[in-house]
Design a protein around this motif. Structure first.
Motif, PDB file in Angstrom:
ATOM      1  N   PRO A  18       0.954  -1.001  -0.026  1.00  0.00           N
ATOM      2  CA  PRO A  18       0.168   0.184  -0.239  1.00  0.00           C
ATOM      3  C   PRO A  18       0.621   1.646  -0.109  1.00  0.00           C
ATOM      4  CG  PRO A  18      -0.159  -2.009   1.907  1.00  0.00           C
ATOM      5  CD  PRO A  18       0.648  -2.711   1.338  1.00  0.00           C
ATOM      6  N   GLY A  19       0.561   2.450  -0.566  1.00  0.00           N
ATOM      7  CA  GLY A  19       1.380   3.017  -0.856  1.00  0.00           C
ATOM      8  C   GLY A  19       2.096   3.587  -2.209  1.00  0.00           C
ATOM      9  N   LYS A  20       2.265   2.011  -2.700  1.00  0.00           N
ATOM     10  CA  LYS A  20       2.986   2.532  -3.764  1.00  0.00           C
ATOM     11  C   LYS A  20       2.173   2.181  -4.957  1.00  0.00           C
ATOM     12  CE  LYS A  20       7.350   1.105  -1.028  1.00  0.00           C
ATOM     13  NZ  LYS A  20       8.127  -0.655  -0.425  1.00  0.00           N
ATOM     14  N   ARG A  21       2.904   2.374  -6.558  1.00  0.00           N
ATOM     15  CA  ARG A  21       2.586   2.508  -7.708  1.00  0.00           C
ATOM     16  C   ARG A  21       2.929   2.050  -8.708  1.00  0.00           C
ATOM     17  NH1 ARG A  21       1.878   7.641  -5.186  1.00  0.00           N
ATOM     18  NH2 ARG A  21       3.688   8.420  -6.897  1.00  0.00           N
ATOM     19  N   TYR A  22       2.464   0.964  -8.757  1.00  0.00           N
ATOM     20  CA  TYR A  22       3.367  -0.404  -9.697  1.00  0.00           C
ATOM     21  C   TYR A  22       2.551  -0.119 -11.044  1.00  0.00           C
ATOM     22  CZ  TYR A  22       4.737  -2.502  -5.205  1.00  0.00           C
ATOM     23  OH  TYR A  22       5.020  -2.660  -3.906  1.00  0.00           O
ATOM     24  N   GLY A  23       3.725   0.413 -11.993  1.00  0.00           N
ATOM     25  CA  GLY A  23       3.606   0.183 -13.522  1.00  0.00           C
ATOM     26  C   GLY A  23       3.755  -1.463 -13.710  1.00  0.00           C
ATOM     27  N   LEU A  24       3.033  -1.876 -14.132  1.00  0.00           N
ATOM     28  CA  LEU A  24       3.278  -3.881 -14.830  1.00  0.00           C
ATOM     29  C   LEU A  24       3.410  -3.601 -16.132  1.00  0.00           C
ATOM     30  CD1 LEU A  24       2.835  -6.070 -14.119  1.00  0.00           C
ATOM     31  CD2 LEU A  24       0.527  -6.475 -14.929  1.00  0.00           C
ATOM     32  N   THR A  25       4.237  -3.691 -16.614  1.00  0.00           N
ATOM     33  CA  THR A  25       5.153  -3.819 -17.799  1.00  0.00           C
ATOM     34  C   THR A  25       5.985  -5.092 -18.023  1.00  0.00           C
ATOM     35  OG1 THR A  25       7.171  -3.250 -17.433  1.00  0.00           O
ATOM     36  CG2 THR A  25       5.517  -0.952 -17.557  1.00  0.00           C
ATOM     37  N   GLY A  26       6.245  -4.386 -20.078  1.00  0.00           N
ATOM     38  CA  GLY A  26       6.433  -6.007 -20.644  1.00  0.00           C
ATOM     39  C   GLY A  26       6.096  -5.955 -22.598  1.00  0.00           C
ATOM     40  N   PRO A  27       6.662  -6.308 -23.258  1.00  0.00           N
ATOM     41  CA  PRO A  27       5.377  -6.812 -24.272  1.00  0.00           C
ATOM     42  C   PRO A  27       4.697  -7.035 -25.365  1.00  0.00           C
ATOM     43  CG  PRO A  27       7.565  -8.032 -24.369  1.00  0.00           C
ATOM     44  CD  PRO A  27       7.995  -7.308 -23.244  1.00  0.00           C
ATOM     45  N   ASN A  28       3.617  -6.592 -25.471  1.00  0.00           N
ATOM     46  CA  ASN A  28       2.586  -7.446 -25.818  1.00  0.00           C
ATOM     47  C   ASN A  28       2.987  -9.122 -25.946  1.00  0.00           C
ATOM     48  OD1 ASN A  28       1.360  -4.895 -26.576  1.00  0.00           O
ATOM     49  ND2 ASN A  28       1.379  -4.991 -28.865  1.00  0.00           N
ATOM     50  N   GLY A  29       1.961  -9.745 -25.284  1.00  0.00           N
ATOM     51  CA  GLY A  29       1.832 -10.947 -25.728  1.00  0.00           C
ATOM     52  C   GLY A  29       2.440 -11.284 -24.079  1.00  0.00           C
ATOM     53  N   ALA A  30       3.068 -10.218 -23.578  1.00  0.00           N
ATOM     54  CA  ALA A  30       4.485 -10.976 -22.606  1.00  0.00           C
ATOM     55  C   ALA A  30       3.134 -11.674 -20.732  1.00  0.00           C
ATOM     56  CB  ALA A  30       4.818 -10.003 -21.544  1.00  0.00           C
ATOM     57  N   GLY A  31       2.000 -10.893 -21.073  1.00  0.00           N
ATOM     58  CA  GLY A  31       1.150 -11.551 -20.469  1.00  0.00           C
ATOM     59  C   GLY A  31       0.679 -11.161 -19.172  1.00  0.00           C
ATOM     60  N   LYS A  32       1.085  -9.160 -19.690  1.00  0.00           N
ATOM     61  CA  LYS A  32       0.317  -8.392 -18.370  1.00  0.00           C
ATOM     62  C   LYS A  32      -1.039  -8.003 -17.970  1.00  0.00           C
ATOM     63  CE  LYS A  32       1.825  -4.785 -20.981  1.00  0.00           C
ATOM     64  NZ  LYS A  32       1.885  -5.492 -22.526  1.00  0.00           N
ATOM     65  N   SER A  33      -2.444  -8.902 -18.905  1.00  0.00           N
ATOM     66  CA  SER A  33      -3.368  -8.369 -19.038  1.00  0.00           C
ATOM     67  C   SER A  33      -4.118  -9.558 -18.068  1.00  0.00           C
ATOM     68  CB  SER A  33      -4.351  -8.634 -20.254  1.00  0.00           C
ATOM     69  OG  SER A  33      -4.126  -7.103 -21.064  1.00  0.00           O
ATOM     70  N   THR A  34      -3.399 -10.931 -18.636  1.00  0.00           N
ATOM     71  CA  THR A  34      -3.530 -12.355 -17.783  1.00  0.00           C
ATOM     72  C   THR A  34      -3.227 -12.372 -16.242  1.00  0.00           C
ATOM     73  OG1 THR A  34      -2.782 -13.524 -20.125  1.00  0.00           O
ATOM     74  CG2 THR A  34      -2.726 -14.351 -17.945  1.00  0.00           C
ATOM     75  N   PHE A  35      -1.990 -11.403 -15.783  1.00  0.00           N
ATOM     76  CA  PHE A  35      -1.698 -10.993 -14.780  1.00  0.00           C
ATOM     77  C   PHE A  35      -2.327 -10.479 -13.836  1.00  0.00           C
ATOM     78  CE2 PHE A  35       1.277  -9.133 -11.459  1.00  0.00           C
ATOM     79  CZ  PHE A  35       2.002 -10.645 -10.549  1.00  0.00           C
ATOM     80  N   MET A  36      -3.180  -9.468 -14.408  1.00  0.00           N
ATOM     81  CA  MET A  36      -4.173  -8.711 -14.192  1.00  0.00           C
ATOM     82  C   MET A  36      -5.293  -9.588 -13.761  1.00  0.00           C
ATOM     83  SD  MET A  36      -3.485  -5.264 -13.202  1.00  0.00           S
ATOM     84  CE  MET A  36      -3.441  -3.413 -13.965  1.00  0.00           C
ATOM     85  N   LYS A  37      -5.670 -10.320 -14.967  1.00  0.00           N
ATOM     86  CA  LYS A  37      -7.046 -11.479 -14.394  1.00  0.00           C
ATOM     87  C   LYS A  37      -6.415 -12.124 -12.906  1.00  0.00           C
ATOM     88  CE  LYS A  37      -8.225 -11.067 -18.525  1.00  0.00           C
ATOM     89  NZ  LYS A  37      -8.547 -11.533 -20.384  1.00  0.00           N
ATOM     90  N   LEU A  38      -5.478 -12.703 -12.422  1.00  0.00           N
ATOM     91  CA  LEU A  38      -5.342 -13.703 -12.034  1.00  0.00           C
ATOM     92  C   LEU A  38      -4.928 -12.478 -10.811  1.00  0.00           C
ATOM     93  CD1 LEU A  38      -1.629 -15.478 -13.405  1.00  0.00           C
ATOM     94  CD2 LEU A  38      -4.104 -16.271 -12.610  1.00  0.00           C
ATOM     95  N   LEU A  39      -4.704 -11.313 -10.590  1.00  0.00           N
ATOM     96  CA  LEU A  39      -5.125  -9.967  -9.127  1.00  0.00           C
ATOM     97  C   LEU A  39      -6.471  -9.886  -9.152  1.00  0.00           C
ATOM     98  CD1 LEU A  39      -1.985  -8.210 -10.059  1.00  0.00           C
ATOM     99  CD2 LEU A  39      -2.001  -9.421  -8.476  1.00  0.00           C
TER     100      LEU A  39
END
Length: 534
Positions: A18-39
């Motif tokens: 809490p209190g920290k702001r994270y950018g989730l990065t990685g190229p297209n297809g790396a799994g960013k949206s998948t990781f968001m869905k897991l969270l």
């Protein structure tokens, strides 16, 4: 998490504070949206556990899910507990007769409404909507009546509503203009919970994030600092490991030479000790990075004349609503003009008016991308200069790619004299694997369609580029490559974008669309323009 043979995450353990702001990065297809869905709990991991707070704010990607609800109600739905209590309370109050049990239940529901700030919910939702430039007169309208860009803002307000302990935002700046992006930056910088955001806007990540969680090498590595800090740190770490590996490989080679020369001789003890040394020095296995960098280079077949464009007294209205009033400007070769302003202020309208008189963009293509069946101008003239050859990237760029053909054949038609290897080389530069040359144009993703259009512009070599929101659907690596290519381009550019880094690093002139349908024409870079406004 894996899909078939493709591993997205392998034994990943990480946490978000809490209190920290994270950018989730990685190229297209790396799994960013998948990781968001897991969270968020939308997907379950194939192995491992996810611990999450009870109150999550999530930016919905389905723009049509709330079409039958009022705008204000859609925002309040962001607090699921409050919305459920309000709906049940309304049902009970609508009953012709209430039992004692109903009365007791109503008391409990009023308690929940009070705990969740339900009595100020509409006011709180209205403040969020106003901050995102959704005016009061739209708050009572149905979501289905709003255009796509405004729907995204309402869904953003929904994610922010109800004081969530964690915010999960997947591409929140898509379809937002600069004023709205700046408002969002200020809001997120004051947010006290956990923020995890996916964005392809480098400037936004640098302004908002305290940490970057980078998806690469089948894991997630968290770096302290902004996106730019992460790029430097990641490069240094990898260079250090590669340098150490090179030194170890050299040492191993020397030891193996000794072993090969003396293994059958009298130095058996020395050979044995060197074998042990080789085992100890085994090279650190470097997982393969999935980052791919496209290569963009815009060239001109021939330069244009010095005076590339004259705009004289241009005006355009839609019905009784004026969009552009009496705009006049003269553009010389090599200027890089960025069109700025709120969504709906007239940027694309002016782009279409310029293109309608262009010698190299067909009216049919223009109507495909604009949906405009009428005249592109009400008054005024647009005159292109000598030898002007215009290349066009439309906001609705997929409309420019005909279905029913292959990627290779669609690209080749723009220069039939180009050798097959030149076409394949261009596709390779823009990250199309060799087999993708035979891919059907009907099934291209948004990012693939963008990259194919850039291939077309590189093949045609125009001396004027007109680009309307070219960064939509591109990942950070591709946006950075585009930024560098536009800075190096020797021709003339007209660029519509809300990407602040692009504006800052490319523009030599600003056309700013004001709220009164007037245009400010500022001859200078963005930093100078900002200092004038200040």
């Amino acid at each position: 998490m894996r899909y078939g043979a493709k591993i997205l995450f392998d034994e990943v353990s990480t946490g978000f504070t809490p209190g920290k702001r994270y950018g989730l990065t990685g190229p297209n297809g790396a799994g960013k949206s998948t990781f968001m869905k897991l969270l968020s709990g939308e997907l379950e991991p194939q192995k491992g556990i996810v611990v999450r707070p009870k109150k999550l704010g999530i930016l919905s990607q389905d723009q049509f899910a709330f079409d039958r609800y009022r705008v204000i109600d859609t925002v309040i739905m962001g607090n699921k507990r409050l919305w459920a209590a309000l709906e049940e309370r309304d049902r009970l109050y609508s009953k012709p007769e209430m039992t004692d049990a109903d009365g007791m239940r109503l008391g409990e529901l009023e308690g929940i409404v009070g705990e969740e700030d339900g009595y100020t919910a509409e006011t709180d939702a209205a403040v969020l909507l106003q901050g995102l430039d959704i005016p009061n007169e739209l708050h009572e309208r149905k979501m289905g009546e709003l255009p796509g860009g405004q729907k995204v803002r309402v869904l953003l307000a929904q994610a922010l509503f109800g004081h969530p302990l964690a915010l999960l935002l997947d591409e929140p700046t898509n379809h937002l203009d600069l004023d709205s992006i700046h408002w969002l930056q200020r809001f997120l910088n004051e947010f006290e919970g956990v923020l995890i955001v996916i964005s392809h806007d480098r400037h936004f990540l640098n302004r908002v994030c305290t940490h970057i969680a980078d998806i690469d090498y089948e894991t997630i590595i968290t770096y302290t600092g902004t996106y730019d800090d992460m790029v430097v740190a990641k490069t240094q770490v990898r260079s250090q490991i590669e340098s150490q590996n090179a030194q170890r490989e050299k040492k191993i080679s020397q030891l193996n030479d000794f072993i090969a020369r003396f293994s059958a001789g009298t130095r058996s003890s020395q050979v044995q000790s060197r074998r042990k040394e080789v085992e100890r020095l085994q090279v650190t296995e470097l997982a393969k990075s999935n980052i791919q960098r496209p290569y963009l280079k815009f060239e001109q077949k021939r330069p244009s004349g010095k005076h590339i464009l004259e705009v004289e007294g241009v005006s355009k209205s839609y019905g009784a609503a004026p969009v552009i009033r009496n705009f006049t400007a003269s553009v010389t070769r090599g200027e890089k003009v960025v069109l700025m302003g709120r969504n709906g202020s007239g940027k694309t309208t002016l782009v279409n008016a310029l293109l309608a008189s262009s010698p190299t963009v067909t009216e049919a293509d223009l109507r495909k991308t604009s949906g405009n069946d009428g005249a592109f101008l009400d008054e005024g003239k647009v005159i292109w200069g000598h030898e002007a050859a215009v290349g066009f990237f439309a906001q609705d760029h997929k409309a420019l790619i005909e279905p029913g053909t292959t990627v290779f054949d669609w690209l080749h038609q723009w220069d039939l004299s180009a050798a097959h290897e030149e076409i394949r080389g261009l596709l390779g530069q823009m990250l199309f694997p060799r087999d993708d040359a035979d891919k059907r144009t009907d099934i291209l993703s948004g990012g693939e369609a963008s990259r194919l259009l850039f291939c077309k512009l590189m093949l045609q070599k125009p001396n004027v580029l007109v680009l309307d929101e070219p960064t939509n659907h591109l990942d950070l690596e591709s946006i950075n490559a585009l930024n560098i290519a536009l800075q190096r381009y020797q021709g003339t550019i007209f660029l519509v974008t809300h990407d602040e880094d692009l504006i800052d690093e490319v523009a030599t002139r600003i056309w700013h669309f004001e709220g009164d349908h007037q245009l400010t024409d500022f001859k200078g870079v963005y930093a100078e323009y900002q200092s004038v406004l200040a």
